[in-house]
Design an enzyme around this catalytic site. Structure first.
Site, mmCIF file in Angstrom:
data_model
loop_
_atom_site.group_PDB
_atom_site.id
_atom_site.type_symbol
_atom_site.label_atom_id
_atom_site.label_comp_id
_atom_site.label_asym_id
_atom_site.label_seq_id
_atom_site.Cartn_x
_atom_site.Cartn_y
_atom_site.Cartn_z
ATOM 1 N N ARG A 39 -15.574 -6.797 7.934
ATOM 2 C CA ARG A 39 -14.856 -6.068 9.086
ATOM 3 C C ARG A 39 -16.308 -6.207 10.092
ATOM 4 O O ARG A 39 -17.438 -5.794 10.454
ATOM 5 C CB ARG A 39 -14.049 -5.067 9.159
ATOM 6 C CG ARG A 39 -13.721 -4.335 10.015
ATOM 7 C CD ARG A 39 -12.204 -4.085 9.639
ATOM 8 N NE ARG A 39 -11.421 -3.181 10.918
ATOM 9 C CZ ARG A 39 -10.662 -3.955 11.785
ATOM 10 N NH1 ARG A 39 -10.572 -4.729 12.006
ATOM 11 N NH2 ARG A 39 -10.241 -3.141 13.251
ATOM 12 N N THR B 182 -4.827 -11.509 14.083
ATOM 13 C CA THR B 182 -5.065 -11.924 12.630
ATOM 14 C C THR B 182 -3.943 -13.129 12.036
ATOM 15 O O THR B 182 -3.585 -13.773 12.607
ATOM 16 C CB THR B 182 -4.941 -10.992 11.775
ATOM 17 O OG1 THR B 182 -3.442 -10.692 11.963
ATOM 18 C CG2 THR B 182 -5.536 -9.882 12.967
ATOM 19 N N THR C 280 -9.361 -11.726 11.584
ATOM 20 C CA THR C 280 -8.761 -11.096 12.979
ATOM 21 C C THR C 280 -9.981 -11.478 14.194
ATOM 22 O O THR C 280 -11.032 -11.085 13.672
ATOM 23 C CB THR C 280 -8.589 -10.144 13.254
ATOM 24 O OG1 THR C 280 -7.957 -9.816 14.134
ATOM 25 C CG2 THR C 280 -9.395 -8.684 12.900
ATOM 26 N N ASP D 219 -9.536 -1.247 18.330
ATOM 27 C CA ASP D 219 -9.047 -0.501 17.694
ATOM 28 C C ASP D 219 -9.296 0.734 17.192
ATOM 29 O O ASP D 219 -8.612 1.929 16.054
ATOM 30 C CB ASP D 219 -8.907 -1.809 16.083
ATOM 31 C CG ASP D 219 -8.068 -2.166 15.945
ATOM 32 O OD1 ASP D 219 -7.113 -2.696 16.849
ATOM 33 O OD2 ASP D 219 -8.335 -3.261 15.452
ATOM 34 N N SER E 31 -7.676 -0.647 10.740
ATOM 35 C CA SER E 31 -6.652 -2.057 10.867
ATOM 36 C C SER E 31 -5.170 -1.933 9.332
ATOM 37 O O SER E 31 -5.597 -0.747 8.582
ATOM 38 C CB SER E 31 -7.693 -3.381 10.300
ATOM 39 O OG SER E 31 -6.919 -3.739 10.245
ATOM 40 N N SER E 32 -4.496 -2.869 10.170
ATOM 41 C CA SER E 32 -3.546 -2.544 9.344
ATOM 42 C C SER E 32 -3.023 -4.140 8.044
ATOM 43 O O SER E 32 -2.550 -3.816 7.366
ATOM 44 C CB SER E 32 -1.917 -2.269 9.766
ATOM 45 O OG SER E 32 -1.714 -1.810 11.120
ATOM 46 N N GLY F 41 -0.817 -8.310 13.446
ATOM 47 C CA GLY F 41 -1.053 -6.445 14.266
ATOM 48 C C GLY F 41 -0.899 -5.460 12.751
ATOM 49 O O GLY F 41 -1.013 -4.992 12.156
#
Length: 569
Positions: free
Chosen positions: A107, A381, A399, A423, A451-452, A474
């Site tokens: 990430r 994403t 993403t 984010d 993040s989801s 999202g």
């Protein structure tokens, strides 16, 4: 003579039957089965061509990781609005030989010059150079390939280099995103250069070529990940981001490392174990949702009658609300101590305490769920799921955050950069809910935002993969992933139905249950009777790609909401 003719006639009939038989059999070796059940291996990406590229990598003797990387490089072209090498990703990997799961964290991180109060408005954190975090995508591919790759690194890039050069028809997902961001794209020459024709955004079916990105892929194929982070591409990347007002430096790129997590988060659901990433991803949120709901012992009967179905969906929404209230305590574990929060969110005892607070006849005001803080929504994403011939699997979610990320595209390299800085939570950006922003998710140099995403692999007691699943979309990612698991594991829906079944979403803030247009009216009625505020989603809720082990082989499904299709053999 007559006898001879009869024999010749019989031979001719046999020959015709053999030819017909071969014609019927041969295509099946290369043709995709209509039901998308494959005996040996499967790839479910959100673009058909990318699933095929992944499948071809497997056919060529590649590993699940090889297939995932090859397919992701393709998705970065065909769904360039969702992901790409200017973004970041997480991979959950299961090795069928060692029976071990691991996670690779690539990430994006905040640049070293970033600070907590750098944004005063969402406009700054969503668009332009300042919204760009340090990309991790290529370092993630590199680490995964070093550990599990079988095919040469350059081989993984070849199909996508060709695709970017020759061009491809714009698909359903990209066409919708182009329409959604039409004004921004048509006003920005660097974006319009590739995404427009005659100064109007491309429509579905029109041809898109990405020549600069093809050159960049070629450089990466030859020179490796180093080219991006400390090599021939680095100076241009920094120049592009800084020219757009960003603060990413060469030092940020030089110092970026993908991280191997050898003991990922896991929870047991009956006779299966689920593996997923922990914070700053939303594995803990998914775990809490499922742990709360497993106490209800859901089964096919739970959705048989309208009454049962209504109650079941109410309970699901309530679990979402409790889990999202706790989500606001999560952050990057390298910067914030989230040990106890994660321990609670994955504990059956904690889940049971929350389950006891669910009232079957009504929902409650927001305060009942005790949200301590507010975290912003995250963006788009792309997700893909892979199972290789040896039974190893990859669940990968990638993403650039919102559609087309920061809207900063390099005219030289063709890279579209993320806007992952959005984010993070910002002390100075207020929200309409009167809930303070989450300190656990404030910006610090080198920190990763919440993040989801929750790429998940489900494994049976026999050590064999049962399901590979994840979603894009999202903040709706976690609930959509939970629903796909609930639909398949507990309601007994096949994978196609588990992916296509209408969804609903509630994240507590705002206090609304969003439902898809085609959801069963009995569900909406039951929710409204229990005082839920429902609203119909303007488009759809998330995009799921999943593969499930069945008696007939690997059943794969790519969500029609984005127009994807799986491939396999």
């Amino acid at each position: 003579m007559k006898k001879k003719l009869v024999v010749l006639g019989l031979l001719a009939v046999v020959l015709v039957l053999v030819i017909v038989g071969l014609c019927l059999w041969l295509p099946s070796a290369s043709k995709e089965p209509d039901n998308h059940v494959y005996t040996r291996a499967a790839v479910a990406a959100d673009a058909k061509q990318c699933s095929k590229i992944g499948r071809d990598a497997l056919r060529d003797g590649g590993s699940a990781v090889d297939a995932a990387i090859a397919a992701l490089l393709c998705v970065g072209l065909m769904n360039a609005h969702s992901m790409g090498i200017g973004g970041g990703l997480f991979l959950t990997i299961y090795n069928s030989t060692t029976r071990k799961a691991e996670v690779i964290n690539a990430r994006e991180v905040a640049p070293r010059l970033a600070f907590a109060t750098m944004f005063n408005s969402s406009e700054q954190s969503q668009k332009g150079g300042l919204s760009v975090a340090v990309p991790g995508e290529i370092r993630g591919y590199e680490l995964a390939h070093q550990r599990h790759g079988r095919l040469p690194w350059a081989r993984l890039f070849q199909p996508s280099i060709q695709l970017a050069r020759q061009g491809f028809p714009v698909g359903k997902g990209l066409a919708a995103a182009l329409e959604n961001k039409r004004t921004v794209i048509e006003q920005q020459p660097v974006l319009c250069e590739v995404f427009c024709r005659d100064r109007k955004v491309l429509r579905e079916g029109e041809r898109l070529t990405l020549p600069q990105l093809a050159d960049t892929y070629e450089t990466l194929a030859i020179e490796g990940a180093q080219a991006f982070y400390n090599g021939s591409l680095t100076a241009q990347i920094v120049k592009d981001i800084q020219a757009a007002g960003g603060i990413v430096t060469a030092e940020d790129l030089n110092n970026y490392r993908a991280e191997l997590i050898e003991h990922p988060l896991n929870i047991s659901l009956g006779d299966v174990v689920l593996y997923m990433p922990s914070a700053p991803l939303s594995g803990p949120v998914l775990a809490l949702i499922l742990n709360i709901l497993k106490g209800y012992n859901f089964s096919r009967e739970s959705v048989e009658s309208p009454e049962q179905k209504g109650l079941t969906y109410h309970r699901i929404v309530e679990a979402f609300r409790f889990a999202y209230a706790k989500r606001t305590l999560l952050g990057d574990p390298k910067f914030v101590d989230v040990t106890e929060v994660v321990r609670n969110m994955t504990s059956e005892f904690f889940a049971a305490q929350l389950r006891a607070q669910i009232s079957d006849d009504t929902t409650h005001p927001i305060s009942y769920y005790k949200p301590e803080f507010y975290t912003p929504d995250d963006g788009g994403t792309a997700h893909l799921s892979v199972v290789a011939e040896d039974g190893s699997a990859v669940s990968a979610t990638s993403t650039i955050n919102l559609y087309f990320g920061s809207k900063v595209r390099s005219p030289v390299s063709g890279i579209l950069f993320n806007n992952e800085m959005d984010d993070f939570s910002s002390p100075s950006i207020t929200n309409e809910f009167g809930v303070p922003p989450s300190p656990a998710n404030f910006i610090q140099p080198g920190k990763q935002p919440l993040s989801s995403m929750c790429p998940t692999i489900m494994v049976g007691q026999d050590g064999q993969v049962r399901m590979v699943v994840g979603a894009a979309g999202g903040t709706q990612i976690t609930t959509a992933t939970a629903l796909a698991i609930i639909y398949n594991l507990w309601f007994g829906y096949d994978v196609k139905r588990a992916v296509e079944e209408p969804r609903l979403h509630n994240q507590l803030l705002p206090n609304v249950t969003t439902v898809e247009r085609n959801i069963d009216q009995a569900v909406t009625a039951a929710l409204e009777t229990r005082h839920h505020h429902t609203q119909i989603a303007s488009t759809f809720i998330a995009v799921v790609q999943a593969i499930v082990r069945t008696a007939g082989g690997w059943a794969a499904a790519s969500d029609s909401r984005k127009g994807g299709e799986p491939a396999g053999y």
